[in-house]
Enzyme design. Sequence first.
Site, PDB file in Angstrom:
ATOM      1  N   ASP A 101       0.907  -1.535   0.334  1.00  0.00           N
ATOM      2  CA  ASP A 101      -0.156  -0.024  -0.083  1.00  0.00           C
ATOM      3  C   ASP A 101       0.415   1.096  -0.145  1.00  0.00           C
ATOM      4  O   ASP A 101       1.172   1.516   0.194  1.00  0.00           O
ATOM      5  CB  ASP A 101      -0.716   0.365   1.014  1.00  0.00           C
ATOM      6  CG  ASP A 101      -2.130   0.423   0.966  1.00  0.00           C
ATOM      7  OD1 ASP A 101      -2.852   1.547   0.629  1.00  0.00           O
ATOM      8  OD2 ASP A 101      -3.285  -0.761   1.199  1.00  0.00           O
ATOM      9  N   GLU A 263      -6.335   3.278  -6.329  1.00  0.00           N
ATOM     10  CA  GLU A 263      -7.958   3.594  -6.163  1.00  0.00           C
ATOM     11  C   GLU A 263      -7.905   5.352  -6.593  1.00  0.00           C
ATOM     12  O   GLU A 263      -7.621   5.930  -5.958  1.00  0.00           O
ATOM     13  CB  GLU A 263      -7.642   2.991  -4.455  1.00  0.00           C
ATOM     14  CG  GLU A 263      -8.940   3.808  -4.078  1.00  0.00           C
ATOM     15  CD  GLU A 263      -8.567   3.791  -2.319  1.00  0.00           C
ATOM     16  OE1 GLU A 263      -9.542   3.643  -1.610  1.00  0.00           O
ATOM     17  OE2 GLU A 263      -8.546   4.836  -1.603  1.00  0.00           O
ATOM     18  N   ASP A 339     -12.757  -1.872   3.210  1.00  0.00           N
ATOM     19  CA  ASP A 339     -13.367  -0.385   2.884  1.00  0.00           C
ATOM     20  C   ASP A 339     -14.759  -0.189   3.153  1.00  0.00           C
ATOM     21  O   ASP A 339     -15.901   0.536   3.298  1.00  0.00           O
ATOM     22  CB  ASP A 339     -12.750   0.635   2.549  1.00  0.00           C
ATOM     23  CG  ASP A 339     -11.779   1.071   2.548  1.00  0.00           C
ATOM     24  OD1 ASP A 339     -10.989   1.371   3.638  1.00  0.00           O
ATOM     25  OD2 ASP A 339     -10.906   1.834   1.500  1.00  0.00           O
TER      26      ASP A 339
HETATM   27  O1  TEU Z   1      -9.543   4.803   0.983  1.00  0.00           O
HETATM   28  C1  TEU Z   1     -10.320   6.289   0.211  1.00  0.00           C
HETATM   29  C2  TEU Z   1     -11.665   6.714   0.304  1.00  0.00           C
HETATM   30  O2  TEU Z   1     -11.721   7.123  -0.260  1.00  0.00           O
HETATM   31  C3  TEU Z   1     -12.688   6.279   1.706  1.00  0.00           C
HETATM   32  O3  TEU Z   1     -12.339   7.890   2.304  1.00  0.00           O
HETATM   33  C4  TEU Z   1     -13.019   5.125   1.437  1.00  0.00           C
HETATM   34  O4  TEU Z   1     -13.829   6.081   0.266  1.00  0.00           O
HETATM   35  C5  TEU Z   1     -14.247   5.019   2.324  1.00  0.00           C
HETATM   36  O5  TEU Z   1     -13.261   3.819   2.850  1.00  0.00           O
HETATM   37  C6  TEU Z   1     -15.236   4.275   2.532  1.00  0.00           C
HETATM   38  O6  TEU Z   1     -15.823   3.806   3.067  1.00  0.00           O
HETATM   39  C7  TEU Z   1      -8.393   4.750   2.089  1.00  0.00           C
HETATM   40  C8  TEU Z   1      -8.342   3.431   2.103  1.00  0.00           C
HETATM   41  O7  TEU Z   1      -8.375   1.927   1.162  1.00  0.00           O
HETATM   42  C9  TEU Z   1      -9.082   3.418   3.986  1.00  0.00           C
HETATM   43  O8  TEU Z   1      -8.570   2.496   4.228  1.00  0.00           O
HETATM   44  C10 TEU Z   1      -8.674   4.962   4.458  1.00  0.00           C
HETATM   45  O9  TEU Z   1      -9.165   4.734   5.736  1.00  0.00           O
HETATM   46  C11 TEU Z   1      -8.439   6.047   3.810  1.00  0.00           C
HETATM   47  O10 TEU Z   1      -7.742   5.733   2.397  1.00  0.00           O
HETATM   48  C12 TEU Z   1      -7.564   7.108   4.484  1.00  0.00           C
HETATM   49  O11 TEU Z   1      -5.948   6.931   3.825  1.00  0.00           O
END
Ligand code: TEU
Length: 568
Positions: A101, A263, A339
Amino acid sequence: MGTIDKAWWKETVIYQVYIRSFKDSNGDGIGDLPGLISKLDYIQSLGVGLVWLNPIYQSPNDDNGYDISNYEAVLPTFGTIADFNTLLTGLHDRGIKLIMDLVVNHTSDEHMWFVESRKSRDNPYRDYYHWWPAEKGKPPHRHSFFDPGADAWQYDTATDAYYLHYFSKKQPDLNWENPKVRQEIYQMMRFWLDKGIDGFRLDAISYIAKDTNWPEVSEEALKSRYHNDWSYFFSKGPRLHEYLHEMNREVLSHYKDVVTIAETPGVEIHEALPFVHIDRQELSMLYHFEGMRIGYLHGFFKRPDPEGYSLPLFKGLYTDWNDIFAQEGWGTIYLGNHDQPRMLSRWGNDAPEFRNAASKLLMTFLLTMRATPIFYNGDELGMANIKFDNIRHYRDIETLSMYQYLQSQQGDLDQFIRDQQFGARDNSRTPFQWDATPNAGFTTGEPWITINADHVFVNEEAQDADGNSPLNYFRRLTQLRKEHPVLVYGDYKLYDKDHEQVYCYTRTDDISSIVVVLNFSNELVHYPLPEGIVLKQAEPLMNNETSLQLEDNTVVLLPWQALLFAVG
Ligand code: TEU
Ligand code: CA
């Protein structure tokens, strides 16, 4: 079939390991590298080719490792650099690649850069972050996803200024407009690539570029607490593609065969191709959020809306995302991750009578679409949402901060808890279920988050021994995908787009064709195969049930039945 370039990362299946919840080796209740290393044979047995490892870096864990305080150190809770090396070698020895990541939209506020940055206005690290001096008044509003007040500007007394944080206030956003920041990040990427990793998953990468004229946003946007509205705004940063191209030129292009998976919250379908078009030299693949929005009420935070979901809508969306990459670029496909809630609970049915069939059906969908599947750990067992009924069980900052916000607004907390049973991130973060013992074989200590009680019947040990389990079905599917390149590169064609229960499509190349028939419902469905589809043989290539009823080209599909046939 087009003249698409072949690549290992198009042919592989990605397995996402949420390390905190995978396997604990020392009884502290938290999954770790030695735990993961002890399960490499298991991962190999799945037939996956690439592991995406969630963050393992030094972190105060405000957001479970997505708040990094040192990019080049391993969090002691997870292990050591030596453990990491063992992991990498262990995977490579088994023919499995590893991506890490890359979290570079923000750091932790405990990162040395930020510790320095906040000290004084003329500190050399000041411009590593976005600051707004208080004498200019209040900065134009920006939404924070994890701030209880939803305000992305945090006032800091030391220098009488505000700093920007799209996520929690312990996750200040890096200033990508500063070339020094970009060079530091590239240096850090080389550090890991030089260790031999095979690429990166780029966290929230669509948010890195900011319009530093800080334009005001509309009244409507100001009111919105709906994540998606803001993710669209955040992803339109002016210099985003410039930065990604530079990252490719400076770092990625110097390493052979590496892969990048971005992402990209807020990136819309018509904007997707430039990120991954070969001529642009940016990224390999991205994963979008459009599919994740279905079934939630627009304008609300993760409020389930049964009216908002229909199978035709779902099919239309995944077909559009197929088509955009039909000639150029390449897609990914997923139905759950750390997520999102568990894919079985969200897109299938986790009731006892349906759960096995439904989880196998969803696997079948993911592994027969024309895109690289990203498969989340535990979904191979058909793990389900834990559906906590009380806020005290939750660990996730997203849930906790939204709860706090609602409390401050006298909002409907009971409704929120019900909504979270459907949509909370912690649903997918409960520990991996290895066996039926009290802590599911995950830990000998107190787990950091409650283990799903269903582990007494949903667990790896039991499923490994059962030829009919979701686990063994998944293993057969990954094998099937390897044996039939048409499932990777073949053209995709949707049939019966308006059918409310059945998702039917073909995958076709110059030498073969396969039809996929998926009953996305709890009912028995009489389904006449589309005109022109002539089965090579009545014997299916894959069937998630033990029986098959087929007569005169009509199948009687059991609830959640999934079938694959060779087409003549
Ligand atoms: O997620 C990015 C993101 O846009 C998140 O707000 C996502 O939409 C949300 O988790 C949905 O409920 C990434 C990571 O995958 C996430 O785990 C992190 O919390 C976030 O970035 C911050 O680094
Ligand atoms: Ca541990």
